[in-house]
Motif scaffolding. Structure first.
Motif, PDB file in Angstrom:
ATOM      1  N   ASP A 171       0.842  -1.189   0.000  1.00 31.92           N
ATOM      2  CA  ASP A 171       0.000   0.000   0.000  1.00 31.92           C
ATOM      3  C   ASP A 171       0.883   1.246   0.000  1.00 31.92           C
ATOM      4  OD1 ASP A 171      -1.761   2.043   0.412  1.00 31.92           O
ATOM      5  OD2 ASP A 171      -2.515   1.334   2.341  1.00 31.92           O
ATOM      6  N   THR A 172       0.914   1.975  -1.103  1.00 30.55           N
ATOM      7  CA  THR A 172       1.674   3.224  -1.168  1.00 30.55           C
ATOM      8  C   THR A 172       0.756   4.446  -1.192  1.00 30.55           C
ATOM      9  OG1 THR A 172       1.749   3.090  -3.590  1.00 30.55           O
ATOM     10  CG2 THR A 172       3.615   2.146  -2.370  1.00 30.55           C
ATOM     11  N   LYS A 173      -0.527   4.224  -1.413  1.00 33.31           N
ATOM     12  CA  LYS A 173      -1.474   5.340  -1.461  1.00 33.31           C
ATOM     13  C   LYS A 173      -1.645   5.967  -0.081  1.00 33.31           C
ATOM     14  CE  LYS A 173      -6.212   6.524  -2.819  1.00 33.31           C
ATOM     15  NZ  LYS A 173      -7.490   6.012  -3.351  1.00 33.31           N
ATOM     16  N   THR A 174      -1.854   5.120   0.933  1.00 41.88           N
ATOM     17  CA  THR A 174      -2.063   5.622   2.292  1.00 41.88           C
ATOM     18  C   THR A 174      -0.849   6.386   2.817  1.00 41.88           C
ATOM     19  OG1 THR A 174      -3.550   3.765   2.719  1.00 41.88           O
ATOM     20  CG2 THR A 174      -2.766   4.991   4.638  1.00 41.88           C
ATOM     21  N   PRO A 175       0.393   5.843   2.697  1.00 41.41           N
ATOM     22  CA  PRO A 175       1.557   6.625   3.142  1.00 41.41           C
ATOM     23  C   PRO A 175       1.670   7.979   2.445  1.00 41.41           C
ATOM     24  CG  PRO A 175       2.201   4.347   2.800  1.00 41.41           C
ATOM     25  CD  PRO A 175       0.791   4.478   2.297  1.00 41.41           C
ATOM     26  N   SER A 176       1.324   8.027   1.162  1.00 41.19           N
ATOM     27  CA  SER A 176       1.387   9.301   0.426  1.00 41.19           C
ATOM     28  C   SER A 176       0.401  10.308   0.992  1.00 41.19           C
ATOM     29  CB  SER A 176       1.082   9.071  -1.053  1.00 41.19           C
ATOM     30  OG  SER A 176       2.014   8.185  -1.621  1.00 41.19           O
ATOM     31  N   LEU A 177      -0.809   9.849   1.321  1.00 37.38           N
ATOM     32  CA  LEU A 177      -1.817  10.735   1.912  1.00 37.38           C
ATOM     33  C   LEU A 177      -1.375  11.226   3.285  1.00 37.38           C
ATOM     34  CD1 LEU A 177      -5.074   8.798   0.907  1.00 37.38           C
ATOM     35  CD2 LEU A 177      -4.262  10.982  -0.026  1.00 37.38           C
ATOM     36  N   ILE A 178      -0.762  10.343   4.076  1.00 34.26           N
ATOM     37  CA  ILE A 178      -0.282  10.733   5.402  1.00 34.26           C
ATOM     38  C   ILE A 178       0.843  11.756   5.273  1.00 34.26           C
ATOM     39  CG2 ILE A 178       0.895   9.907   7.496  1.00 34.26           C
ATOM     40  CD1 ILE A 178      -0.642   7.259   7.142  1.00 34.26           C
ATOM     41  N   MET A 179       1.802  11.500   4.351  1.00 36.31           N
ATOM     42  CA  MET A 179       2.905  12.440   4.117  1.00 36.31           C
ATOM     43  C   MET A 179       2.376  13.811   3.700  1.00 36.31           C
ATOM     44  SD  MET A 179       5.449   9.889   1.986  1.00 36.31           S
ATOM     45  CE  MET A 179       6.243  11.232   1.112  1.00 36.31           C
ATOM     46  N   GLY A 180       1.499  13.802   2.700  1.00 36.68           N
ATOM     47  CA  GLY A 180       0.960  15.060   2.184  1.00 36.68           C
ATOM     48  C   GLY A 180       0.112  15.784   3.210  1.00 36.68           C
ATOM     49  N   GLY A 181      -0.709  15.034   3.947  1.00 33.77           N
ATOM     50  CA  GLY A 181      -1.582  15.628   4.966  1.00 33.77           C
ATOM     51  C   GLY A 181      -0.788  16.270   6.093  1.00 33.77           C
ATOM     52  N   SER A 182       0.244  15.577   6.571  1.00 35.18           N
ATOM     53  CA  SER A 182       1.084  16.122   7.646  1.00 35.18           C
ATOM     54  C   SER A 182       1.805  17.376   7.176  1.00 35.18           C
ATOM     55  CB  SER A 182       2.102  15.078   8.100  1.00 35.18           C
ATOM     56  OG  SER A 182       1.472  13.969   8.684  1.00 35.18           O
ATOM     57  N   GLY A 183       2.309  17.345   5.927  1.00 35.78           N
ATOM     58  CA  GLY A 183       2.991  18.511   5.387  1.00 35.78           C
ATOM     59  C   GLY A 183       2.061  19.704   5.245  1.00 35.78           C
TER      60      GLY A 183
END
Length: 456
Positions: A171-183
Motif C-alpha cells: 500500500d503506497t497510497k495511504t503513506p502518500s496521503l499521510i505524508m501530504g496531509g502532515s505537510g
C-alpha cells in the motif's frame, strides 16, 4: 492477510505483488508516492520560506540544525528500510503472523533508538552546535527550535515506520496521503505560530518547531489507527520468533541503510569544498544544481521506495525470475525517463538560470551544470535503485559498500581529477563519469547476486 484484503481494496495486496503483471503493479504503487513526495517537498520549502521572513539570524540558526536533524532522520529512514524488507519478505513467504509481530517490534525499537539519540542531543545541545561552528548569538535561537524538535522526534519516526509497514504490504497510497496531509498541516500552522494570529502570540522559530510537532502528532494518530484498527497489521505475539530475533533482523538492515544514507551529505560537503576553490559564483551555481537534481530525480526516489517491497515479497516467495524482470524493466524505464528529463532541462535551462541567478557568471555556470551532469541522472537512478534492491534482498552491506564505491571511489575522486584538468567543466564531466562507472558495477553486482540466489 485476509484482514488487509477486507479493509482496503484500493492498493496492491501481497498476492498482487507476487502474481499480478509487473509494470502495472509497480506503476500503481509508484504514482501515489510521487505525488506524496511533491507535496512534502513543497511544504518543506514553505517552512523554510516563513522562517526566512524572520531575518538572517533565524535562517542561519535553522541552517545549523540541518546536519543534526538529518542524522536523526537518516536513522529513521534506515530503520524504515529494514522494517519494509523484513516484513515484505515474511509476507512473501506466507508468514503473516510474523510480519505483524515484526511491525510491532519495528515501531517500539525505532521509538527507543530515536528517543535515545534525541535525549542525548537535547542534553548536549550547546556543545554540539558550538562544534558545528554556530556563533554564540545564534545558540539561543537554535535552542528554541531544537529543544522542541528533540522532544518531539519520536512523533516523527512513528509515521515513518508506520508508512514503511504499509508499503511492505503493497500500500503506497495511504503513506502518500499521510505524508501530504502532515505537510499541509505544518504549512498551515507555520505562519500562525511563527508570526501570531488573534490570541496566539508570535513564537518565532519556536512556532515552526511546534507546528512540525503538531503535524507529527496527527501523523502518529492516523498511522496507528490504520495499522491497528483498520488494517490489523500489528500483533504483540508470534510463536516463531522472539522480540530480540525480530529486532536483530530489522537492525541488521536498518543500521547499514542509515549509514549509507548519511554518506551522501558527507560526499556533497566534500564536493562543495572542491567547488568553493573556484569562487562564490561556482558554489551558488552548484547549490542550484543540487536543487535541480533533487527535483529531476523525483521519480527515481519514488521507485526506490516502491520497488523494494515488490522485490522483498517475491524474494520471500522464491520468485527470483520475477525479481530479475522487475529490476531490469525498472532500470530500462528510468534510463529512458531521465533522458527525457535531460532533454527537458536542456530546453528550459536558460530560463532556470535566469530564475535562480541575477549575476551573469552564476547563470553561465548553472547552464554549464545543466548541459553536463543531468545526462548521467539515469545512471544515478540505476545506482539508487540497485542500492535499495540490495536492501530488499537482505544484503545491506552490499548496499553500504556500493554507496562507498559510488561516492568515494568514483564520484568525488574522478570529479576532483576532472577539476584539475578542466576546471568546473572537468569537475561536472568527472562526476558524470563517476555515475557511469558505478552504474556498471551496480548492475553487474546485482545480476550476479540474483544468479547466485537462482542457483541456490
Amino acid at each position: 492477510m485476509a484482514t488487509a484484503e477486507t479493509h482496503s481494496s484500493d492498493h496492491a495486496q501481497p498476492s498482487q505483488l507476487l502474481h499480478a503483471a509487473i509494470v502495472p503493479t509497480l506503476t500503481k504503487m509508484t504514482v501515489p508516492m510521487i505525488f506524496g513526495m511533491i507535496f512534502l517537498m513543497m511544504f518543506n520549502l514553505v517552512d523554510t520560506f516563513f522562517i526566512s521572513m524572520l531575518g538572517t539570524q533565524p535562517l542561519a540558526a535553522i541552517s545549523f540544525t540541518f546536519p543534526v536533524t538529518f542524522t536523526v532522520i537518516s536513522l529513521a529512514i534506515g530503520l524504515g528500510i529494514g522494517t519494509s524488507a523484513v516484513i515484505a519478505k515474511a509476507l512473501g513467504a506466507g508468514e503473516q503472523a510474523q510480519a505483524r509481530f515484526d511491525g510491532t517490534v519495528a515501531l517500539i525499537v525505532s521509538a527507543i533508538l530515536v528517543l535515545s539519540l534525541s535525549v542525548a542531543g537535547y542534553l548536549f545541545s550547546e556543545p554540539l552546535f558550538k562544534l558545528l561552528g554556530a556563533q554564540a548569538q545564534l545558540l539561543p535561537i537554535i535552542d528554541q527550535y531544537m529543544h522542541i524538535w528533540f522532544l518531539a522526534s519520536v512523533l516523527l519516526v512513528t509515521p515513518m515506520i508506520g508508512n514503511a509497514i504499509l508499503r511492505a504490504n503493497g500500500d503506497t497510497k495511504t503513506p502518500s496521503l499521510i505524508m501530504g496531509g502532515s505537510g499541509l498541516i505544518n504549512a498551515i500552522l507555520d505562519p500562525v505560530l511563527i508570526f501570531g494570529w488573534g490570541p496566539i502570540p508570535a513564537l518565532g522559530v519556536q512556532g515552526a518547531a511546534i507546528a512540525s510537532a503538531i503535524s507529527w502528532v496527527v501523523g502518529v494518530i492516523l498511522v496507528l489507527h490504520i495499522l491497528i484498527v483498520r488494517r490489523k497489521l500489528l500483533s504483540n505475539q508470534c510463536r516463531s520468533q522472539s522480540f530480540y530475533g525480530a529486532t536483530r533482523k530489522i537492525l541488521k538492515i536498518g543500521f547499514p541503510a542509515a549509514g549509507a544514507n548519511m554518506l551522501t551529505p558527507l560526499a556533497m560537503a566534500v564536493m562543495t569544498a572542491i567547488v568553493a576553490t573556484f569562487g562564490a559564483p561556482a558554489v551558488a551555481a552548484f547549490g542550484v544544481g543540487s536543487r535541480i537534481e533533487s527535483i529531476a530525480s523525483l521519480v527515481v526516489l519514488a521507485l526506490s521506495m516502491t520497488l523494494p517491497p515488490f522485490i522483498s515479497q517475491n524474494f520471500g516467495a522464491g520468485k527470483i525470475e520475477r525479481v530479475r524482470e522487475a529490476y531490469q524493466k525498472t532500470l530500462k524505464f528510468v534510463l529512458i525517463w531521465q533522458l527525457l528529463i535531460y532533454l527537458l532541462l536542456l530546453a528550459v535551462g536558460h530560463w532556470i538560470a535566469l530564475a535562480f541567478a541575477s549575476e551573469s557568471q552564476v547563470r553561465e555556470l548553472i547552464s554549464l551544470f545543466i548541459y553536463i551532469l543531468p545526462l548521467s541522472y539515469g545512471l544515478q537512478g540505476v545506482i539508487i535503485l540497485t542500492n535499495s534492491s540490495f536492501n530488499a534482498l537482505h544484503r545491506p552491506m552490499n548496499a553500504l559498500v556500493l554507496s562507498v564505491i559510488r561516492l568515494f571511489v568514483f564520484y568525488v575522486p574522478i570529479a576532483y581529477v576532472g577539476s584539475l584538468i578542466a576546471d568546473l567543466t572537468g569537475l561536472f564531466i568527472g562526476a558524470a563519469m563517476g555515475n557511469l562507472f558505478t552504474a556498471v558495477v551496480a548492475y553487474l553486482w546485482f545480476t550476479h547476486e540474483l544468479k547466485r540466489h537462482s542457483q541456490q
